[in-house]
Enzyme design. Structure first.
Site, mmCIF file in Angstrom:
data_model
loop_
_atom_site.group_PDB
_atom_site.id
_atom_site.type_symbol
_atom_site.label_atom_id
_atom_site.label_comp_id
_atom_site.label_asym_id
_atom_site.label_seq_id
_atom_site.Cartn_x
_atom_site.Cartn_y
_atom_site.Cartn_z
ATOM 1 N N ASP A 1 0.870 -1.324 -0.007
ATOM 2 C CA ASP A 1 0.094 0.105 -0.073
ATOM 3 C C ASP A 1 1.080 1.245 0.103
ATOM 4 O O ASP A 1 1.704 1.292 0.919
ATOM 5 C CB ASP A 1 -0.850 -0.006 1.535
ATOM 6 C CG ASP A 1 -2.164 0.649 1.276
ATOM 7 O OD1 ASP A 1 -2.117 1.632 0.441
ATOM 8 O OD2 ASP A 1 -3.333 0.083 1.907
ATOM 9 N N ASP B 1 -2.955 4.687 -2.502
ATOM 10 C CA ASP B 1 -3.779 5.400 -1.375
ATOM 11 C C ASP B 1 -4.449 6.606 -2.049
ATOM 12 O O ASP B 1 -3.398 7.471 -2.402
ATOM 13 C CB ASP B 1 -3.168 5.640 -0.050
ATOM 14 C CG ASP B 1 -3.937 5.978 0.958
ATOM 15 O OD1 ASP B 1 -4.969 5.425 1.437
ATOM 16 O OD2 ASP B 1 -3.973 7.254 1.354
ATOM 17 N N GLU C 1 -6.824 3.738 -5.334
ATOM 18 C CA GLU C 1 -8.261 4.067 -4.373
ATOM 19 C C GLU C 1 -8.526 5.443 -4.883
ATOM 20 O O GLU C 1 -7.809 6.541 -4.598
ATOM 21 C CB GLU C 1 -7.612 4.274 -2.997
ATOM 22 C CG GLU C 1 -9.110 4.451 -2.020
ATOM 23 C CD GLU C 1 -8.651 4.856 -0.665
ATOM 24 O OE1 GLU C 1 -9.637 4.662 0.223
ATOM 25 O OE2 GLU C 1 -7.895 5.610 -0.514
ATOM 26 N N HIS D 1 -10.921 -1.647 5.168
ATOM 27 C CA HIS D 1 -10.714 -1.286 6.704
ATOM 28 C C HIS D 1 -11.023 0.352 6.657
ATOM 29 O O HIS D 1 -10.981 0.631 8.034
ATOM 30 C CB HIS D 1 -9.143 -1.159 6.615
ATOM 31 C CG HIS D 1 -8.607 -0.144 5.926
ATOM 32 N ND1 HIS D 1 -8.261 -0.219 4.439
ATOM 33 C CD2 HIS D 1 -8.000 1.085 6.253
ATOM 34 C CE1 HIS D 1 -7.885 0.644 3.833
ATOM 35 N NE2 HIS D 1 -7.901 1.757 4.957
ATOM 36 N N ASP D 2 -12.061 0.765 5.913
ATOM 37 C CA ASP D 2 -12.498 2.118 6.075
ATOM 38 C C ASP D 2 -14.047 2.077 6.390
ATOM 39 O O ASP D 2 -14.890 3.111 6.419
ATOM 40 C CB ASP D 2 -12.276 3.030 5.081
ATOM 41 C CG ASP D 2 -10.625 3.236 5.143
ATOM 42 O OD1 ASP D 2 -10.205 3.364 6.133
ATOM 43 O OD2 ASP D 2 -10.115 3.718 3.891
HETATM 44 C C1 NOJ Z 1 -7.567 6.096 2.490
HETATM 45 C C2 NOJ Z 1 -7.153 4.921 3.450
HETATM 46 O O1 NOJ Z 1 -7.999 3.797 3.011
HETATM 47 C C3 NOJ Z 1 -7.780 5.273 5.002
HETATM 48 O O2 NOJ Z 1 -7.547 4.421 5.968
HETATM 49 C C4 NOJ Z 1 -6.933 6.576 5.188
HETATM 50 O O3 NOJ Z 1 -7.207 7.057 6.558
HETATM 51 C C5 NOJ Z 1 -6.798 7.691 4.323
HETATM 52 N N1 NOJ Z 1 -6.708 7.048 2.897
HETATM 53 C C6 NOJ Z 1 -5.822 8.598 4.379
HETATM 54 O O4 NOJ Z 1 -4.536 8.182 4.073
#
Ligand code: NOJ
Length: 549
Positions: free
Chosen positions: A97, A197, A247, A321-322
């Site tokens: 990542d 990311d 992402e 994870h979000d």
């Molecule tokens: C997306 C990530 O998936 C998340 O967990 C993170 O807090 C933010 N980007 C900032 O890096």
């Protein structure tokens, strides 16, 4: 048709919560290695681990202090080398990542900027100003202003995320060279791919101005140089044939087509999130409404058909994870836990794209059901708890919203067994284990042929067996019926029709005469004779049914 990663399935690990090997209550790299055979058994092709680099862990590793060092909490570089080797042995490709939109404020570059070195200030966005003159009204995605003042420099710096995550200035060629070096380093070590990311927010405008219509995102989302920067990064590091997934935050279909169309030589595929905002009231995540099923269907139609028409490629997913756990969010974890988890799995795995499974999703893991703010750890949740209270919500109301929306819902320890701490750790875990681990765990589900785990295994097998799933075209059916997500996949002479009852009630759809000849390929109810009622197809609560020509 692009097929590079069409028959592959990616498994996402959140290392802090996956498996603790050294009894400190936090997962680590050796823990991941211990569980590689479990992942091989599931049948996945790639393992994506969220960041394990040196970090103060304010945002659990998305605040990188050194891209070349492993966070001691997760292990050593020797452990990382071993993980790469052990993955390769099992033909599992490791995906790292890359958090390149920002660094931790602990990173040497930022520290040198703070110490007054102009060269390093240009690595970030520092703006001169007085303490009461914030450069713009942009908001941080974690709440509050996106600018932080540094009195010693009499400057503000930009942070689209936490105040400890300073945005990098990609317009500075030195920054781009530094980031390419990071990619080359890990590529040489033998990793097989990269997840980038929030990569679509890296290109900031030349002039920073107030956003009179919103929080600033329209000025930097899919910004004017983002495609150029990605092309350069990919070409100069030679990663065009590796699996790469971006992402994309609040992105557009048009941009995702460009990011993922192989002719553009940018990325292999994109994560977009529109389908996970159908339970946000007027775009506000911190609200409580039922998912809008029609909106969900329309978004799948738009993104599946739009990407197909233009040779783009979707990453298919519900969980990470979000995101809260999907079975708690769009299924019914109390009355139809198994059926709804399987239906939701089939709904995305049978589509066109590359499926991603987030740790524990294959077991039907649920939300955490915390009832006290002291149980939460996530920086975003803790910030928003305060914001909700300041907006006049009571503690009970704020906790109810967190229980449904917090990122900690997905970060609870992986439920390996019915033993203490769900077999995750001998010590008290850093984040509490949901109470249901005695019923929902890997040890139990790997033994049962009708478990959610076995269903995911079957979905992965099917993607490898049938080109119609991996490479077929997609066309949506029942477009005006909000209760069912239905589509047809076709490849040469092969055809599959997939029905997913999105509701907890029995529903019917009109049969096409030829479907009577089709046979059942996959379902989540053992008895399929119940499905046909004259000219109607009956779908029981949360039923998924795939029929093959
Ligand atoms: C997306 C990530 O998936 C998340 O967990 C993170 O807090 C933010 N980007 C900032 O890096």
């Amino acid at each position: 048709m692009r097929a590079d990663f069409a028959d592959k399935v990616v498994y996402q690990v959140y290392p802090k919560s996956f498996k603790d090997s050294n009894g400190d209550g936090e997962g680590d790299i050796q823990g991941m290695i211990q569980k590689l055979d479990y992942l091989k058994g599931l049948g996945i092709d790639y393992l994506w681990t969220t960041p394990v680099f040196l970090s103060p862990m304010n945002d659990n590793g998305y605040d990188v202090a050194d891209y070349y060092k492993i966070n001691p909490q997760f292990g050593t570089m020797a452990d990382m080398d071993m993980l790469i080797r052990e993955c390769n042995k099992r033909e599992i490709g490791l995906i790292l990542d890359m958090v390149f939109n920002h660094t931790s404020t602990d990173h040497e570059w930022f520290q040198r900027a703070l110490a007054g070195e102009k060269e390093y200030q240009d690595y970030y966005f520092f703006k001169d100003g007085k303490p009461d003159e914030v450069p713009t009204n942009w908001q941080s995605k974690f709440g509050g202003s996106a600018w932080e003042y540094v009195p010693s420099l009499e400057k503000w710096y930009l942070h689209l995320y936490d105040v400890s995550q300073a945005d990098l200035n990609w317009e500075n060629p030195k920054v781009r060279e530094e980031l390419k070096k990071v990619i080359r380093f890990w590529k040489e070590k033998g990793v097989k791919g990269f997840r980038f990311d929030v990569i679509n927010v890296i290109s900031k405008p030349e002039i920073f101005e107030n956003d009179l219509e919103g929080d600033g995102r329209r000025f930097y989302t899919d910004g004017s140089h983002v495609h150029e920067h990605l092309k350069e990064l990919v070409a100069d590091t030679g990663i065009e044939d590796m699996i790469t997934v971006g992402e994309m935050s609040s992105t557009s279909l048009e941009n995702c087509i460009r990011y993922s169309n192989p002719e553009e030589k940018e990325l292999s595929m994109c994560f977009s999130f529109h389908h996970l905002k159908v339970d946000y009231k007027d775009g506000d995540k911190w609200s409580l409404i039922e998912p809008d099923r029609m909106a969900l269907k329309k978004l799948f139609e738009k993104w599946q058909e739009g990407m197909q028409q233009n040779n783009g490629w979707n990453a298919l997913f519900w969980c990470n994870h979000d995101q809260p756990r999907i079975v708690s969010r769009m299924g019914d974890e109390n009355r139809c836990w198994k059926e709804s988890a399987k239906m939701l799995a089939a709904a995305v795995h049978m589509m066109r794209g590359t499926p991603y499974i987030y740790q524990g999703e294959e077991l039907g893991m649920t939300n955490a059901h915390y009832t006290d703010i002291s149980q939460y750890r996530d920086v975003e949740s803790l910030n928003y708890y305060e914001i909700l209270l300041s907006q006049g919500k009571t503690k009970e109301e704020a906790l109810k919203i967190l229980a449904s929306k917090s990122r900690d819902n997905s970060r609870t320890p992986m439920q390996w067994s019915a033993e203490k701490n769900a077999g995750f750790s001998d010590a008290d875990p850093w984040l509490g284990v949901p109470e249901n681990y005695k019923e929902i765990n890997a040890e139990k589900e790997t033994k049962e042929t009708d478990s959610i785990y076995s269903f995911y295994r079957r979905l992965i097998e099917l993607r490898k067996e049938k080109k119609v799933i991996s490479e077929g075209s997609i066309e949506f059916l029942e477009r005006e019926n909000a209760d069912v997500l239905a589509y047809k996949r076709a490849y040469e002479k092969e055809e599959i029709i997939v029905f997913n009852n999105l509701t907890g009630k029995e529903i019917t759809v009109q049969m096409q005469p030829e479907w009577k000849e089709y046979h059942k390929l996959l379902g989540n109810y053992p008895d399929d004779s119940a499905n046909i009622d004259g000219e109607k197809l009956v779908l029981r609560p949360y039923e998924t049914l795939s029929l093959e020509a």
